[in-house]
Structure formats: structure tokens, C-alpha cells
Design a protein around this motif. Structure first.
Motif, PDB file in Angstrom:
ATOM      1  N   THR A  74      26.763   1.543  61.129  1.00  0.00           N
ATOM      2  CA  THR A  74      27.175   1.607  59.726  1.00  0.00           C
ATOM      3  C   THR A  74      26.993   2.995  59.125  1.00  0.00           C
ATOM      4  OG1 THR A  74      26.701  -0.735  59.380  1.00  0.00           O
ATOM      5  CG2 THR A  74      26.807   0.651  57.426  1.00  0.00           C
ATOM      6  N   ALA A  75      25.897   3.663  59.446  1.00  0.00           N
ATOM      7  CA  ALA A  75      25.618   4.964  58.834  1.00  0.00           C
ATOM      8  C   ALA A  75      26.730   5.966  59.139  1.00  0.00           C
ATOM      9  CB  ALA A  75      24.270   5.490  59.304  1.00  0.00           C
ATOM     10  N   ALA A  76      27.107   6.079  60.400  1.00  0.00           N
ATOM     11  CA  ALA A  76      28.162   7.026  60.785  1.00  0.00           C
ATOM     12  C   ALA A  76      29.508   6.606  60.212  1.00  0.00           C
ATOM     13  CB  ALA A  76      28.246   7.123  62.302  1.00  0.00           C
ATOM     14  N   ALA A  77      29.785   5.292  60.211  1.00  0.00           N
ATOM     15  CA  ALA A  77      31.056   4.800  59.678  1.00  0.00           C
ATOM     16  C   ALA A  77      31.153   5.031  58.175  1.00  0.00           C
ATOM     17  CB  ALA A  77      31.220   3.317  59.994  1.00  0.00           C
ATOM     18  N   THR A  78      30.008   4.964  57.491  1.00  0.00           N
ATOM     19  CA  THR A  78      29.987   5.196  56.049  1.00  0.00           C
ATOM     20  C   THR A  78      30.335   6.648  55.731  1.00  0.00           C
ATOM     21  OG1 THR A  78      28.348   3.454  55.675  1.00  0.00           O
ATOM     22  CG2 THR A  78      28.542   5.150  53.985  1.00  0.00           C
ATOM     23  N   VAL A  79      29.770   7.568  56.468  1.00  0.00           N
ATOM     24  CA  VAL A  79      30.082   8.983  56.272  1.00  0.00           C
ATOM     25  C   VAL A  79      31.570   9.235  56.549  1.00  0.00           C
ATOM     26  CG1 VAL A  79      29.659  11.321  57.109  1.00  0.00           C
ATOM     27  CG2 VAL A  79      27.742   9.747  56.762  1.00  0.00           C
ATOM     28  N   ALA A  80      32.093   8.616  57.606  1.00  0.00           N
ATOM     29  CA  ALA A  80      33.506   8.795  57.943  1.00  0.00           C
ATOM     30  C   ALA A  80      34.401   8.220  56.859  1.00  0.00           C
ATOM     31  CB  ALA A  80      33.803   8.135  59.280  1.00  0.00           C
ATOM     32  N   ALA A  81      34.034   7.056  56.325  1.00  0.00           N
ATOM     33  CA  ALA A  81      34.824   6.437  55.259  1.00  0.00           C
ATOM     34  C   ALA A  81      34.823   7.302  54.009  1.00  0.00           C
ATOM     35  CB  ALA A  81      34.272   5.042  54.948  1.00  0.00           C
ATOM     36  N   ALA A  82      33.677   7.872  53.683  1.00  0.00           N
ATOM     37  CA  ALA A  82      33.600   8.757  52.523  1.00  0.00           C
ATOM     38  C   ALA A  82      34.474   9.985  52.724  1.00  0.00           C
ATOM     39  CB  ALA A  82      32.154   9.160  52.269  1.00  0.00           C
ATOM     40  N   GLY A  83      34.481  10.512  53.935  1.00  0.00           N
ATOM     41  CA  GLY A  83      35.249  11.713  54.225  1.00  0.00           C
ATOM     42  C   GLY A  83      36.742  11.531  54.061  1.00  0.00           C
ATOM     43  N   ARG A  84      37.256  10.316  54.258  1.00  0.00           N
ATOM     44  CA  ARG A  84      38.689  10.076  54.095  1.00  0.00           C
ATOM     45  C   ARG A  84      39.145  10.380  52.670  1.00  0.00           C
ATOM     46  NH1 ARG A  84      40.608   4.378  56.403  1.00  0.00           N
ATOM     47  NH2 ARG A  84      42.624   5.341  55.920  1.00  0.00           N
ATOM     48  N   ALA A  85      38.242  10.209  51.709  1.00  0.00           N
ATOM     49  CA  ALA A  85      38.579  10.466  50.312  1.00  0.00           C
ATOM     50  C   ALA A  85      37.892  11.720  49.783  1.00  0.00           C
ATOM     51  CB  ALA A  85      38.198   9.272  49.448  1.00  0.00           C
ATOM     52  N   ALA A  86      37.427  12.574  50.678  1.00  0.00           N
ATOM     53  CA  ALA A  86      36.763  13.824  50.313  1.00  0.00           C
ATOM     54  C   ALA A  86      35.537  13.585  49.439  1.00  0.00           C
ATOM     55  CB  ALA A  86      37.742  14.769  49.601  1.00  0.00           C
ATOM     56  N   PHE A  87      34.855  12.448  49.665  1.00  0.00           N
ATOM     57  CA  PHE A  87      33.597  12.195  48.951  1.00  0.00           C
ATOM     58  C   PHE A  87      32.474  12.822  49.764  1.00  0.00           C
ATOM     59  CE2 PHE A  87      29.809  10.025  47.622  1.00  0.00           C
ATOM     60  CZ  PHE A  87      29.982   9.877  46.255  1.00  0.00           C
ATOM     61  N   PRO A  88      31.659  13.678  49.142  1.00  0.00           N
ATOM     62  CA  PRO A  88      30.629  14.409  49.899  1.00  0.00           C
ATOM     63  C   PRO A  88      29.530  13.498  50.426  1.00  0.00           C
ATOM     64  CG  PRO A  88      30.433  14.833  47.539  1.00  0.00           C
ATOM     65  CD  PRO A  88      31.703  14.078  47.712  1.00  0.00           C
ATOM     66  N   ALA A  89      29.182  13.684  51.689  1.00  0.00           N
ATOM     67  CA  ALA A  89      28.173  12.839  52.327  1.00  0.00           C
ATOM     68  C   ALA A  89      26.814  12.962  51.651  1.00  0.00           C
ATOM     69  CB  ALA A  89      28.057  13.198  53.813  1.00  0.00           C
ATOM     70  N   ASP A  90      26.509  14.133  51.078  1.00  0.00           N
ATOM     71  CA  ASP A  90      25.203  14.307  50.447  1.00  0.00           C
ATOM     72  C   ASP A  90      25.115  13.653  49.065  1.00  0.00           C
ATOM     73  OD1 ASP A  90      26.855  16.049  49.095  1.00  0.00           O
ATOM     74  OD2 ASP A  90      25.613  17.828  49.425  1.00  0.00           O
ATOM     75  N   HIS A  91      26.200  12.966  48.642  1.00  0.00           N
ATOM     76  CA  HIS A  91      26.177  12.213  47.380  1.00  0.00           C
ATOM     77  C   HIS A  91      26.188  10.706  47.617  1.00  0.00           C
ATOM     78  CE1 HIS A  91      26.910  16.084  45.657  1.00  0.00           C
ATOM     79  NE2 HIS A  91      27.244  15.631  44.468  1.00  0.00           N
ATOM     80  N   LEU A  92      26.109  10.280  48.866  1.00  0.00           N
ATOM     81  CA  LEU A  92      26.190   8.850  49.162  1.00  0.00           C
ATOM     82  C   LEU A  92      24.993   8.067  48.619  1.00  0.00           C
ATOM     83  CD1 LEU A  92      27.594   8.956  52.802  1.00  0.00           C
ATOM     84  CD2 LEU A  92      28.734   8.000  50.784  1.00  0.00           C
ATOM     85  N   ASP A  93      23.875   8.740  48.385  1.00  0.00           N
ATOM     86  CA  ASP A  93      22.695   8.039  47.868  1.00  0.00           C
ATOM     87  C   ASP A  93      22.669   8.019  46.343  1.00  0.00           C
ATOM     88  OD1 ASP A  93      22.265  10.725  47.490  1.00  0.00           O
ATOM     89  OD2 ASP A  93      20.176  10.719  48.204  1.00  0.00           O
ATOM     90  N   ARG A  94      23.762   8.415  45.712  1.00  0.00           N
ATOM     91  CA  ARG A  94      23.818   8.424  44.248  1.00  0.00           C
ATOM     92  C   ARG A  94      24.406   7.109  43.714  1.00  0.00           C
ATOM     93  NH1 ARG A  94      25.248  14.517  42.074  1.00  0.00           N
ATOM     94  NH2 ARG A  94      23.713  15.607  43.383  1.00  0.00           N
ATOM     95  N   TYR A  95      23.997   6.801  42.480  1.00  0.00           N
ATOM     96  CA  TYR A  95      24.517   5.620  41.802  1.00  0.00           C
ATOM     97  C   TYR A  95      25.750   6.022  40.984  1.00  0.00           C
ATOM     98  CZ  TYR A  95      20.187   3.286  43.101  1.00  0.00           C
ATOM     99  OH  TYR A  95      19.151   2.736  43.815  1.00  0.00           O
ATOM    100  N   PRO A  96      26.609   5.062  40.659  1.00  0.00           N
ATOM    101  CA  PRO A  96      27.843   5.394  39.932  1.00  0.00           C
ATOM    102  C   PRO A  96      27.624   6.197  38.657  1.00  0.00           C
ATOM    103  CG  PRO A  96      28.005   3.176  40.790  1.00  0.00           C
ATOM    104  CD  PRO A  96      26.602   3.645  41.096  1.00  0.00           C
ATOM    105  N   HIS A  97      26.537   5.912  37.911  1.00  0.00           N
ATOM    106  CA  HIS A  97      26.336   6.631  36.653  1.00  0.00           C
ATOM    107  C   HIS A  97      25.957   8.098  36.884  1.00  0.00           C
ATOM    108  CE1 HIS A  97      22.067   5.641  37.525  1.00  0.00           C
ATOM    109  NE2 HIS A  97      21.800   6.728  36.814  1.00  0.00           N
TER     110      HIS A  97
END
Length: 305
Positions: free
Chosen positions: A114-137
Motif C-alpha cells: 500500500t505505501a508504494a502504491a499510495t505514492v504512485a497514485a499521488a504522483g499521477r496527479a502531481a500530489f507531492p509525496a511529502d504532503h501525504l501525511d497532511r489533513y485536508p484543512h
């Protein structure tokens, strides 16, 4: 219903969308574009009424019950990039947690992967991996948009509804997001892109549907729409002319309220081609709903003025 009145937010919308095709639905705010997307996913308010049919993979979306929509349609057959991404993200969970949960639910990704797949999924939309631990607000509008796009792409649904997917993004990210949506389409999936961004539509669309006052007034190929011979409906021509890189000339006046539409052509009050014939509502014929369109290529009859 609005204030006790019946409001026809979308009327007579009819189009098909093939696998591997992008249809851009464009028009001013309030014309009914987002209502159409919400209707397809059963996300309208409880007092809304729909009629007609909308088939995806053999399922009539307008007739499906909530159980069918929740378990077999949303995310699996139809993905959604919402217009207001912050409102669709779970506020008490990080972006990474939401991506991981969606991966497991829609693709069966094992927990160890899951961890690697999550980073890959974020990358498809140019979402930075170092922001994955952030909340929507904790996200800017642009980052929230990219997070919502990443979530929508996970299921690789046969149909993707992208409602203003480039809102809040700078030009480079607009182009990158548009290109990723185009790749999603080129892999054999259909894309309905609802947008004000005509440059993004021109970049990736195969066809363009122009909506005005709840109706589709022009449906044509993207190449002739943005190039030659150009749009045929006066409103569509005005949309392009208002762009800074074109004439930068705004369309005069304001669109009518959907709860108080005229009996005839809804654009008549803003149109310099208006005539007595515009007192009756024009049908969408040969891709344009206008009593005075310019001749289509190959049309020997010319204008019926």
C-alpha cells in the motif's frame, strides 16, 4: 425545487461518449454543467427530480438505487473529480490514508504494497509525496484539487467525470493535470471534462459541448471548434472571443435565471442576430441550436436568415 418553484437546471441534454474519447462540457457558471455531473452519480439534493436515461456498462445511472450507485458505480464504473475537492475529502484523515483506503477498496492492493502504491497514485496527479501525511484543512486549494484527482484516478473507472479539475492550479500544473487525464482517456476510458478553462479543453478534448441556460446549444469536434471554421452558435463564438489571447471582448448582458427562462431562445437578449424567429426555442439540429447559424462545412443551403 427552489423557494417553492420548479427550476429546470438541465433540459434535453443528449450526447454519447465513447471509450477513449474526451468530451469537454463548457459554459458560464450556473448554466447546469455541474448539476448534470451530480445527476449522473445520484448526488443531487433530495428534492431534485430526474428523467431520461444515462447508460454506463449496462447500468442506467438515473434509474439506479443508492445501493447500486454506492457499491458498483461510484469509483468503479464512474470516477469523479469534484468541483469542491475540500468538501469531498474526509477532514479527519490524512490524504495518504484516504488514498490507501481507496486503493485497497477499488484495486485490492495488499497492505504490504500500500505505501508504494499510495505514492504512485499521488504522483499521477502531481500530489507531492511529502504532503501525504497532511489533513485536508492543511492543503491549499490547488493541493486539495490534486488530492481529489488522485483519488478519482485510482479505480481506472470506464467513465471519469472531471468537474473543474484545473481550478486553483498554475498553468504548468493545469497542463500536467490535463495531460494525465488525456492519458487516462487514451488507455480506453471515457472522460467528461466540465470546465471553464478553454485552454485545457483545447489541449485534450476530442469534442466540445457548449451549455447555456441548462441546454446544450452546440456539440461539435474540438478541432473545428477551436480552429476553423470555429463555433457556430453565437454564444459559443462569444465564449472564445472573450479569451485574452483572442479578442478579449466579453459577452454583453447576463444569462437568464434558470427559474425564469424565456419561452424562446435563452440567448436572444444577448445576441446581435436576434429576430422574430428567436421567440421560439431552437432545437439542436446538425450540432447547433440556433435559428441563424452559419453554414456547416459542406452545407450548400447556407444560413437560413
Amino acid at each position: 425545487m427552489r423557494g417553492g418553484r420548479h427550476v429546470a437546471a438541465v433540459t434535453g441534454a443528449s450526447f454519447d461518449l465513447a471509450a477513449g474519447e474526451c468530451l469537454a462540457l463548457v459554459g458560464e457558471s450556473g448554466c447546469g454543467k455541474s448539476v448534470l455531473a451530480s445527476a449522473l452519480l445520484g448526488l443531487l439534493p433530495g428534492n431534485a427530480q430526474t428523467s431520461g436515461t444515462a447508460h454506463v456498462d449496462g447500468i442506467d445511472l438515473l434509474a439506479a438505487d443508492e445501493r447500486t450507485l454506492a457499491r458498483t458505480v461510484r469509483g468503479r464504473r464512474v470516477g469523479l473529480v469534484p468541483q469542491s475537492p475540500a468538501a469531498h475529502l474526509t477532514p479527519v484523515r490524512t490524504v495518504g490514508a484516504q488514498l490507501a483506503e481507496t486503493l485497497r477498496a477499488l484495486t485490492g492492493t495488499p497492505r504490504r504494497e500500500t505505501a508504494a502504491a499510495t505514492v504512485a497514485a499521488a504522483g499521477r496527479a502531481a500530489f507531492p509525496a511529502d504532503h501525504l501525511d497532511r489533513y485536508p484543512h492543511e492543503l491549499s486549494g490547488g493541493l486539495a484539487q490534486r488530492a481529489a484527482t488522485a483519488l478519482a484516478l485510482i479505480g481506472d473507472a470506464p467513465l471519469l467525470l472531471a468537474d473543474e479539475p484545473t481550478t486553483g492550479l498554475d498553468r504548468d500544473l493545469v497542463d500536467r493535470t490535463a495531460d494525465e487525464l488525456r492519458r487516462h482517456t487514451d488507455e480506453g476510458r471515457a472522460l467528461l471534462m466540465i470546465t471553464h478553462d478553454l485552454a485545457a479543453a483545447e489541449r485534450i478534448a476530442d469534442r466540445v459541448a457548449v451549455m447555456y441556460a441548462g441546454r446544450i446549444v452546440e456539440l461539435t469536434g474540438a478541432r473545428p471548434f477551436f480552429g476553423e471554421p470555429g463555433p457556430r452558435h453565437p454564444y459559443a463564438r462569444g465564449l472564445l472571443a472573450a479569451l485574452p489571447e483572442r479578442d478579449f471582448t466579453p459577452i454583453p448582458g447576463l444569462p437568464p435565471e434558470l427559474g425564469n427562462l424565456p419561452a424562446g431562445c435563452a440567448f436572444a437578449a444577448r445576441c446581435d442576430l436576434v429576430s422574430e424567429r428567436c421567440g421560439t426555442r431552437p432545437a439542436l439540429l446538425s450540432g447547433v441550436a440556433c435559428h441563424h447559424p452559419p453554414a456547416a462545412p459542406g452545407d450548400r443551403t447556407g444560413n437560413d436568415a
